[in-house]
Design a protein around this motif. Structure first.
Motif, short mmCIF file in Angstrom:
data_model
loop_
_atom_site.label_atom_id
_atom_site.label_comp_id
_atom_site.label_asym_id
_atom_site.label_seq_id
_atom_site.Cartn_x
_atom_site.Cartn_y
_atom_site.Cartn_z
N HIS A 1 -0.53 8.17 -7.65
CA HIS A 1 -1.45 7.23 -8.29
C HIS A 1 -2.56 6.81 -7.33
O HIS A 1 -3.73 6.70 -7.72
CB HIS A 1 -0.69 6.01 -8.79
N LEU A 2 -2.21 6.59 -6.07
CA LEU A 2 -3.22 6.24 -5.07
C LEU A 2 -4.09 7.43 -4.74
O LEU A 2 -5.31 7.30 -4.57
CB LEU A 2 -2.54 5.72 -3.80
N ARG B 1 -11.91 1.92 -1.38
CA ARG B 1 -10.78 1.59 -0.53
C ARG B 1 -9.63 1.01 -1.36
O ARG B 1 -9.82 0.50 -2.47
CB ARG B 1 -11.19 0.56 0.52
N ALA B 2 -8.43 1.09 -0.81
CA ALA B 2 -7.25 0.46 -1.40
C ALA B 2 -6.92 -0.78 -0.57
O ALA B 2 -6.77 -0.69 0.65
CB ALA B 2 -6.06 1.41 -1.41
N ILE C 1 -6.89 -2.23 -6.09
CA ILE C 1 -6.23 -3.46 -5.69
C ILE C 1 -4.73 -3.16 -5.76
O ILE C 1 -4.17 -3.00 -6.83
CB ILE C 1 -6.58 -4.62 -6.65
N LEU C 2 -4.13 -3.02 -4.60
CA LEU C 2 -2.70 -2.73 -4.52
C LEU C 2 -1.95 -4.04 -4.72
O LEU C 2 -1.75 -4.81 -3.77
CB LEU C 2 -2.37 -2.09 -3.17
N MET C 3 -1.58 -4.32 -5.96
CA MET C 3 -1.03 -5.63 -6.32
C MET C 3 0.44 -5.71 -5.91
O MET C 3 1.31 -5.12 -6.53
CB MET C 3 -1.18 -5.90 -7.82
N GLU D 1 6.35 -6.82 4.99
CA GLU D 1 5.77 -6.31 6.24
C GLU D 1 6.11 -4.84 6.46
O GLU D 1 5.24 -4.02 6.73
CB GLU D 1 6.28 -7.14 7.41
N ILE D 2 7.38 -4.51 6.31
CA ILE D 2 7.77 -3.12 6.55
C ILE D 2 7.33 -2.23 5.40
O ILE D 2 7.01 -1.05 5.59
CB ILE D 2 9.29 -3.01 6.81
N GLY D 3 7.27 -2.80 4.18
CA GLY D 3 6.79 -2.01 3.05
C GLY D 3 5.36 -1.56 3.24
O GLY D 3 5.00 -0.40 2.99
N ALA D 4 4.50 -2.47 3.71
CA ALA D 4 3.11 -2.13 3.95
C ALA D 4 2.98 -1.11 5.07
O ALA D 4 2.14 -0.20 5.03
CB ALA D 4 2.31 -3.39 4.28
N ALA D 5 3.82 -1.23 6.10
CA ALA D 5 3.78 -0.29 7.22
C ALA D 5 4.18 1.11 6.78
O ALA D 5 3.53 2.10 7.14
CB ALA D 5 4.70 -0.77 8.34
N LEU D 6 5.25 1.21 5.99
CA LEU D 6 5.72 2.52 5.53
C LEU D 6 4.70 3.19 4.62
O LEU D 6 4.45 4.40 4.72
CB LEU D 6 7.06 2.37 4.82
N LEU D 7 4.10 2.42 3.73
CA LEU D 7 3.08 2.99 2.85
C LEU D 7 1.84 3.36 3.66
O LEU D 7 1.20 4.39 3.40
CB LEU D 7 2.71 2.00 1.75
N GLY D 8 1.51 2.54 4.65
CA GLY D 8 0.34 2.80 5.47
C GLY D 8 0.42 4.11 6.24
O GLY D 8 -0.61 4.67 6.63
N GLN D 9 1.63 4.61 6.47
CA GLN D 9 1.76 5.90 7.14
C GLN D 9 1.38 7.07 6.23
O GLN D 9 1.10 8.16 6.69
CB GLN D 9 3.20 6.10 7.63
N GLN D 10 1.40 6.80 4.91
CA GLN D 10 1.14 7.86 3.94
C GLN D 10 -0.25 7.78 3.31
O GLN D 10 -0.78 8.78 2.85
CB GLN D 10 2.19 7.79 2.81
N HIS D 11 -0.80 6.56 3.30
CA HIS D 11 -2.10 6.38 2.65
C HIS D 11 -2.77 5.15 3.27
O HIS D 11 -2.15 4.10 3.39
CB HIS D 11 -1.92 6.16 1.14
N THR D 12 -4.03 5.29 3.64
CA THR D 12 -4.73 4.16 4.26
C THR D 12 -4.87 3.00 3.29
O THR D 12 -5.37 3.17 2.18
CB THR D 12 -6.12 4.59 4.75
N ILE D 13 -4.40 1.83 3.70
CA ILE D 13 -4.57 0.62 2.91
C ILE D 13 -5.15 -0.47 3.80
O ILE D 13 -4.76 -0.62 4.95
CB ILE D 13 -3.25 0.15 2.27
N ASP D 14 -6.08 -1.22 3.26
CA ASP D 14 -6.61 -2.38 3.95
C ASP D 14 -5.81 -3.59 3.52
O ASP D 14 -5.07 -3.54 2.53
CB ASP D 14 -8.10 -2.57 3.61
N GLY D 15 -5.95 -4.69 4.24
CA GLY D 15 -5.16 -5.87 3.91
C GLY D 15 -5.96 -7.15 3.96
O GLY D 15 -6.87 -7.30 4.79
N MET D 16 -5.63 -8.06 3.05
CA MET D 16 -6.18 -9.41 3.14
C MET D 16 -5.52 -10.08 4.34
O MET D 16 -4.30 -9.99 4.54
CB MET D 16 -5.88 -10.19 1.86
N TYR D 17 -6.31 -10.76 5.14
CA TYR D 17 -5.82 -11.23 6.43
C TYR D 17 -6.22 -12.67 6.68
O TYR D 17 -7.35 -13.09 6.38
CB TYR D 17 -6.40 -10.33 7.53
#
Length: 310
Positions: free
Chosen positions: A114-115, A194-195, A126-128, A136-152
């Protein structure tokens, strides 16, 4: 935002205690994953008895959202939730410091296409997400497969902020940290295709929210998801993650994009989002962040749902 850089003043004595704590945490997370799960549960047990305020808030949330459960069932769920919170402390450190291959072995990802398809079509995403203890670990694991930006949101402690951002951004070499208040920046990135990771499931106050039902309770819900999707010409793609009970890692699911979104009104969109939140949380309630006062803001004339802190 610029990439985080080490500063000489991080060596100042006022940071030494934090350095010591970070060093100890780094040593602990070199242990095998299943051992960390055991230690995390033990930490959660300590937190259950020591973090009284958070326990009371979480218990109240479970009472409000699951009135059909018996008191004993809610207590069991509450203890599991604190165990999950204890594990999350080490998952955070794993996502910052484990080698990428070691971390990747824990990922079981579904729906990545889908991404990929949105990227091919030139759509921003918008990755809802939701505030699960595994975020935290979910975002890290997905980030290894597809670039995602984050609200910070910048941390008050400069050293911790540096370590946290460096740990998060190492999985996405071209990722961008978008300040939570930088609406223009987020829209700009969405229009570039961007995602961006975004979680709309917390109480940000009545002034910027709409009151719609969540688990049968009027909850202050931000309509920002609709506004970002509309202004950024972006798809809204739900994302969930779950720590697997067999200790084999984490199931990450990228769900299909929401159809016909935004809809006819902000209120209708907020209702739709909260209905999705209910379904996602109900599937894995022990791993949700119940310690947040989700129903803190009340519609005019309605009584407070939490006791005043002593």
């Amino acid at each position: 935002m610029d990439r985080p850089r080490f500063r000489a003043h991080f060596l100042h004595p006022r940071f030494w205690l934090l350095w010591l704590g970070l060093g100890l945490l780094w040593l602990i997370v070199q242990l095998p994953f299943r051992v960390l799960l055991v230690i995390g549960r033990a930490l959660g047990w300590v937190m259950y008895y020591q973090a009284t305020d958070r326990r009371v808030i979480a218990a109240r949330n479970l009472e409000l959202c699951f009135p059909q459960y018996s008191k004993a069932e809610r207590k069991r769920l509450l203890k599991k939730n604190f165990a999950s919170t204890g594990i999350a402390f080490f998952e955070m450190a794993m996502s910052w410091w484990w080698s990428k291959p070691r971390l990747a072995r824990l990922a079981h990802i579904e729906g990545l296409h889908h991404l990929k398809q949105a990227q091919l079509d030139g759509h921003g995403v918008i990755l809802m997400a939701l505030h699960f203890t595994t975020l935290e670990i979910g975002a890290a694991l997905l980030g290894q497969q597809h670039t995602i930006d984050g609200m910070y949101r910048q941390h008050k402690n400069a050293l911790f902020d540096y370590v946290q951002r460096r740990g998060r951004e190492r999985h996405n070499m071209d990722s961008i940290a978008v300040e939570r208040e930088d609406v223009r920046g987020m829209i700009k990135q969405l229009r570039k295709g961007r995602a961006i990771w975004y979680a709309p499931d917390q109480d940000y106050g009545a002034k910027q929210s709409i009151f719609v039902p969540l688990f049968g309770i009027q909850a202050a819900t931000v309509p920002a998801t609709s506004k970002f999707a509309k202004l950024g010409h972006a798809l809204v793609v739900p994302f969930t993650q779950e720590r697997l009970a067999d200790g084999s890692g984490y199931k990450l699911v990228i769900h299909p994009p929401l159809s016909d979104f935004p809809g006819e009104s902000d209120e209708a969109d907020c209702i739709r989002i909260n209905q999705w939140v209910e379904r996602a949380v109900t599937e894995c309630p022990e791993q949700y962040l119940w310690a947040h006062r989700r129903f803190k803001s009340r519609p005019p004339g309605e009584p407070k749902l939490y006791k005043k802190r002593g």
